[in-house]
Design an enzyme around this catalytic site. Structure first.
Site, PDB file in Angstrom:
ATOM      1  N   GLU A 181      40.869 100.008  37.792  1.00  0.00           N
ATOM      2  CA  GLU A 181      41.107 100.532  39.135  1.00  0.00           C
ATOM      3  C   GLU A 181      40.453  99.572  40.113  1.00  0.00           C
ATOM      4  O   GLU A 181      39.329  99.122  39.894  1.00  0.00           O
ATOM      5  CB  GLU A 181      40.481 101.927  39.322  1.00  0.00           C
ATOM      6  CG  GLU A 181      41.142 102.983  38.460  1.00  0.00           C
ATOM      7  CD  GLU A 181      40.482 104.372  38.561  1.00  0.00           C
ATOM      8  OE1 GLU A 181      39.830 104.673  39.586  1.00  0.00           O
ATOM      9  OE2 GLU A 181      40.627 105.130  37.595  1.00  0.00           O
TER      10      GLU A 181
ATOM     11  N   GLU B 293      37.038 108.090  32.791  1.00  0.00           N
ATOM     12  CA  GLU B 293      35.832 108.759  33.300  1.00  0.00           C
ATOM     13  C   GLU B 293      35.415 109.922  32.407  1.00  0.00           C
ATOM     14  O   GLU B 293      35.320 111.054  32.853  1.00  0.00           O
ATOM     15  CB  GLU B 293      36.068 109.256  34.737  1.00  0.00           C
ATOM     16  CG  GLU B 293      36.213 108.146  35.762  1.00  0.00           C
ATOM     17  CD  GLU B 293      34.883 107.523  36.175  1.00  0.00           C
ATOM     18  OE1 GLU B 293      33.854 107.819  35.516  1.00  0.00           O
ATOM     19  OE2 GLU B 293      34.873 106.741  37.128  1.00  0.00           O
TER      20      GLU B 293
HETATM   21  C1  IPT Z   1      37.843 106.972  40.141  1.00  0.00           C
HETATM   22  C2  IPT Z   1      38.695 107.778  39.205  1.00  0.00           C
HETATM   23  O1  IPT Z   1      38.800 107.171  37.947  1.00  0.00           O
HETATM   24  C3  IPT Z   1      40.070 107.984  39.743  1.00  0.00           C
HETATM   25  O2  IPT Z   1      40.702 108.947  38.948  1.00  0.00           O
HETATM   26  C4  IPT Z   1      40.008 108.426  41.175  1.00  0.00           C
HETATM   27  O3  IPT Z   1      39.401 109.663  41.216  1.00  0.00           O
HETATM   28  C5  IPT Z   1      39.222 107.450  41.989  1.00  0.00           C
HETATM   29  O4  IPT Z   1      37.957 107.348  41.470  1.00  0.00           O
HETATM   30  C6  IPT Z   1      39.048 107.924  43.421  1.00  0.00           C
HETATM   31  O5  IPT Z   1      40.236 108.059  44.095  1.00  0.00           O
HETATM   32  S1  IPT Z   1      36.178 107.264  39.718  1.00  0.00           S
HETATM   33  C7  IPT Z   1      35.217 106.767  41.084  1.00  0.00           C
HETATM   34  C8  IPT Z   1      34.049 107.680  41.200  1.00  0.00           C
HETATM   35  C9  IPT Z   1      34.740 105.372  40.904  1.00  0.00           C
END
Ligand code: IPT
Length: 993
Positions: A497, A421
């Site tokens: 993720e 990010e």
């Molecule tokens: C995503 C982040 O990459 C991760 O670090 C964590 O913050 C997660 O969200 C939320 O728990 S970014 C998200 C805005 C798609």
């Protein structure tokens, strides 16, 4: 130029970055400086303290550690942790940070031991300091560094004298210009949080070692080439001997050694000791031979496609923050292996290097991520983002190359990640080039390179399964530029993720997993995330609880978003982790619609000869027959199995008959030690062979009581047909329910758009349902028929319900309830649950024992149900609860055909369920939930320890619940697990025990 904490400048006065061998792997002398240091905290980096000040009367602070957690969980003398996810807790005004910038002055003294070698160099090594620091020896500042999760080395040689005492002073600021590039979703925690060592570097030492250890799967030959260099004194190549004692191989650095070897993979993490020596230093590395490649858009290890069944891991200890111990790292690795996780993304920074040693040894594929995140620029349209600012190029290249140099010798690392990010921009290609130059052997990952212009794999986060399916087929919507589109379309796809594990969830994991298996292009993904970062804190009464954002008085924070892992903060596996294990199982055993089981070997490299397939035929608590299946599947193959012929023919009885097959480890494997003990489950599945016999019709007559009320067996009613007592216990409530204490997923809109499920449910008044009795009558066949309507305020929608109570003549103290629930009016597209809420007075509700026949032993939901197996289970009501860090709906047990409650006073209540239908669909049993507190209390509690039993036992006897989904960050509940308002019918029997 003077370098300050607001400078955008690479570290100064430091040794060039080099590899980091495992502790003890080098013959060179080393000495730890970990332990109690002197410490004082100042409000600003201009501390006014002389570096020559010894601080003899200062506080003592243990290094490594974070100063905020020095006296956790009871006292917070040096400021408190703060939690932010995306946003910076200070103005976005790089490189400036607030004046309120807590700064720690650290002091320690040391003497070189008498046997410290003469000659060579002596470097001071920091494994990690958060966030910016200056190092001074004997009053003189020698170096300035940053890169919180990266090492820094300072050459002290010319200032050290044998036997003399030296004063080491380290000034560490909480905020610095570097905070802008370290905006990871975690607690802001400062200080020297990884070890500090003094290391001797003999003349001509092996300061840097590069290992190339490939494996050619077509020939079975590994290629080993080791390059070594001095770095500290005079940078340059150094010649060394290279031996592999186990194979009797001898060579020299720079030479390509061709060796017949067993390859390394996460499934079989074969390592060979490679001994590299000069006359002055010997380094022994555990080397794995393996080749990573991308062919035809498919990600291969040793020539075979693999799937990453991974998790995102932050370093976290509930008392020590990111200062994690080797024991805890091992615990993480073993927990992962035991739950069939085969991959880790080190979100979002290089982990402690020992963790990578463990990944090599136990077998985990690693995406090693650079320490970079600038997410807080996103809300401002990425204006001023360091990733697109030439002023930051050197700093960013320094970071990513320090990562690669430190870690490149690890077999476990299969990709480098540029960061998380951090948007796009001019610095991305420069970073990519720098990484490729250092290590052309591994693909590069970065999700923030949205069109994958510079990277080697197409990566996304939280894409829904529908879109992933399109990508799997290679028919995703095109990018604007055809050349870029063509390039990306030829790449493997990874979800860096997905399946956000916040609170109760993730739901839908199995849906993703099935799609990953279906399409070769799909490499798999990494669940967000491994563990809830709940820091242990004592409340005013001394009760310990897991704190999240806001619990330390922060005014600007992201609350419970820090609690989104598969492990609870104390590393208790959540039901989500058990689900993960079942879905990720390497030997998957799934029920087929035709009444057979499909057994799939999902290993890429090994057959299933290490596993035994054991089956049992069981009904309730009774085991009827057992056996094994004679079956060995080659990697990637599958077969259909059915119960062997000759099993006893079984009549339907009280409980269903299941045929359960478990794949279990046969014998311990030398390499893999403790986690793979014989009997360890590698997969399980089952078939329902015989449904239970239905409940015979009740056929008794209710009686009318002297007060005008009614009695039906153990149930006593008032004149209006309201249930007053059951099995001798006063009834506090009995009504239709369609609400639940919202999960974190219920509270947030799916895909960040539109109202959240919980909001829609609230809009329909589900949280305030109340029941009105419309009529009571004794029917011709002797049943008590009660008409009722259940609805919330301000809405015309409601549930018309008929309760039909009838005593059971052939069972002395039993009553049947046939309930018919008919939704009327307009309903939101989903409801939380459909069924009955029953609250009984029970002073010791938590101690109530429960034995049930149904799915278990853990909770399951419509889209998180692979870990639950049919059988007979027991619990107490206290243990029935899942103590999610942020309290919410939990604990549903599905497929329950009977449950026997035993109360603390020795009495009991049995509940049987039969004839359950929702709309046109009939199902086996009900969903049962038991709590010693109400849903309302569950919803209001901010932490589990605030929940106190209220003297009642709250039961949910549901036909179904809505799934849990993953809307806290991503898609909501998929259609296959949604619950819509629909007519429900259930037959329940209550028997007083
Ligand atoms: C995503 C982040 O990459 C991760 O670090 C964590 O913050 C997660 O969200 C939320 O728990 S970014 C998200 C805005 C798609």
């Amino acid at each position: 130029m003077t370098i300050t904490y607001e400078s955008v400048a690479t570290p100064d006065g430091v040794v060039a970055p080099r590899f980091r061998p495992p502790t003890g792997a080098s013959s060179a002398s080393a000495m730890t400086l970990d332990g109690e240091w002197r410490f004082r905290l100042f409000p600003h980096p201009d501390t006014g303290v002389d570096r020559g000040e010894r601080g003899d009367d200062w506080d003592r602070l243990v290094v490594p550690g974070h100063w905020q957690l020095a006296q956790a969980p009871h006292a917070w003398p040096y400021g408190m942790p703060e939690y932010n996810n995306v946003l910076y807790p200070f103005p976005v005004d790089p490189p400036h940070v607030p004046d309120d910038n807590p700064t720690g002055e650290y002091r320690t003294t040391f003497r070189l031991p008498a046997d410290w070698p003469e000659g060579g160099r002596t470097v001071l090594r920091f494994e990690g300091v958060d966030s910016w620091f200056q190092v001074a020896l004997d009053g003189e500042v020698l170096a300035t560094s940053h890169g919180s999760r990266l090492p820094t080395e300072v050459d002290l040689t010319d200032r050290l004298h044998a036997g003399g005492e030296h004063l080491l002073a380290v000034r560490v600021t909480k905020w610095s210009a570097m905070s802008y590039v370290e905006d990871q979703d975690q607690w802001w925690l400062s200080g020297i949080f990884r070890s500090v060592t003094l290391e001797h570097r003999p003349d001509g030492a092996l300061d840097d070692v590069r290992v190339h250890a490939d494996y050619d799967h077509t020939t079975g030959v590994g290629t080993l080439r080791v390059d070594t260099a001095t770095v500290v004194a005079t940078p340059g190549p150094v010649a060394a001997r290279v031996t592999v004692p186990e194979l009797g191989i001898e060579g020299v650095t720079g030479e390509e050694l061709q060796i017949a070897v067993e390859p390394w993979s996460a499934e079989q993490p074969r390592l060979y000791d490679v001994v590299i020596s000069t006359d002055t230093e010997t380094v022994t590395l555990a080397v794995g031979f393996r080749t990573v490649s991308i062919e035809g858009g498919v990600f291969l290890v040793n020539g075979r496609p693999i799937k990453l069944r991974g998790i995102n891991r932050h370093e976290f200890d509930p008392l020590r923050g990111r200062a994690v111990t080797p024991e805890l790292m091992l615990e993480d690795v073993l927990l992962m292996k035991r739950h069939h996780i085969n991959a880790v993304r080190t979100s979002h920074y290089p982990p402690h290097p020992h963790f990578l040693d463990l990944c090599d040894r136990y077998g985990l594929y690693v995406v090693d991520e650079n320490d970079l995140e600038t997410h807080g620029f996103q809300p401002g349209g990425w204006v001023g983002n360091p990733v697109d600012d030439p002023a930051w190029t050197e700093v960013l290249v320094d970071r990513v190359t320090r990562t690669v140099r430190r870690d490149a010798h690890h077999a476990s690392i299969v990709m480098w990640s540029l960061g998380n990010e951090a948007g796009g921009g001019c610095n991305l290609p420069v970073m990519v080039d720098a990484v490729r130059e250092l290590d052309p052997s591994r693909p590069i990952h970065y999700e923030g390179d949205f069109s994958s212009d510079h990277v080697d794999v197409y990566s996304r986060m939280y894409a829904d399964s529908e879109e992933v399916e399109l990508i799997g087929q290679g028919i995703e919507p095109p990018l604007e530029r055809p050349d870029v589109d063509a390039r990306r379309r030829a790449m493997p796809f990874v979800l860096c993720e997905y399946a956000h594990a916040m609170g109760n969830g993730p739901g839908g994991l199995a849906d993703y997993d099935a799609i990953f298996d279906r399409y070769p292009r799909l490499l798999g993904g990494f669940i967000w995330e491994w563990i809830d970062h709940g820091l242990t804190r004592a409340d005013a009464d001394g009760n310990l609880f897991s704190a999240y954002g806001g619990d330390f008085g922060e005014r600007f924070h992201d609350g419970t978003f820090i609690a989104d892992g598969l492990l609870l903060p104390d590393r208790t596996p959540s039901p989500g982790l058990r689900e993960t294990a079942a879905v990720f199982a390497p030997i998957r055993i799934d029920t087929r619609p035709d009444g057979a089981l499909l057994v799939r070997n999902r290993y890429s490299f090994r057959d299933t000869s290490h596993a035994e397939l054991r089956w049992t035929l069981h009904r309730g608590e009774e085991e009827l027959a057992t056996g094994t299946l004679d079956l060995v599947l080659d990697a990637g193959t599958e077969t259909v199995v059915r119960p062997p012929s000759g099993l006893p023919l079984l009549e339907p009885g009280e409980a269903p008959v299941w045929w359960t097959v478990r794949a279990v480890q046969q014998k311990a494997e030398a390499l893999e030690e403790a986690w793979l003990e014989p009997g360890f489950e590698l997969g399980a599945g089952q078939l329902l062979l015989v449904e239970p016999a239905g409940l015979p019709a009740p056929a008794g007559r209710v009686t009318t009581e002297a007060d005008g009320g009614f009695r039906a067996g153990p149930a006593v009613f008032d004149v209006r047909g309201g249930l007053r007592s059951l099995a001798g216990r006063a009834v506090h409530d009995l009504r239709v329910d369609a609400w639940r204490a919202p999960t974190d997923n219920d509270r947030r809109p799916a895909r960040w758009r539109g109202p959240a499920d919980a909001e829609k449910w609230r809009g329909a008044g589900l949280h305030l349902l109340a029941e009105r009795k419309d009529g009571v009558a004794v029917t011709a066949d002797g049943a008590l028929a009660v008409e009722a309507r259940t609805a919330g305020p301000a809405t015309r929608a409601g549930f018309a319900t008929t309760y039909r109570w009838q005593p059971v003549t052939y069972a002395p103290d039993a009553v049947d309830l046939l309930v018919d629930i008919r939704p009327e009016g307009r309903w939101p597209e989903s409801v939380a649950r459909l069924g009955l809420l029953l609250a009984l007075d029970e002073p010791q509700a938590a101690e109530t024992g429960v034995r049930w026949t149904g799915l278990g032993p853990d909770e399951s939901y419509a889209d998180s149900r692979y870990a639950a197996l049919g059988g007979a289970w027991r619990h107490t009501v206290a243990d029935w609860q899942t103590r999610y860090t942020h309290p919410q709906e939990n604990g549903a047990r599905r497929g329950v055909t009977s449950a026997a409650l035993s109360f603390a006073d020795g009495s009991g209540l049995r509940i049987d369920a039969d004839d359950v239908t929702i709309g046109a669909r009939s199902q086996l049993g009900i969903e049962l939930s038991l709590r010693p507190w109400s849903d309302d209390a569950l919803e209001r509690a901010a932490h589990p320890h605030e929940l106190v039993p209220d003297g009642r036992l709250w039961l949910h006897l549901d036909a179904a619940q809505h799934g849990v989904g993953s809307a806290a960050c991503g898609p909501g509940v998929l259609p296959n697990a949604q619950l819509h308002a629909a007519p429900v019918r259930m037959r329940l029997r209550f028997t007083s025990l």
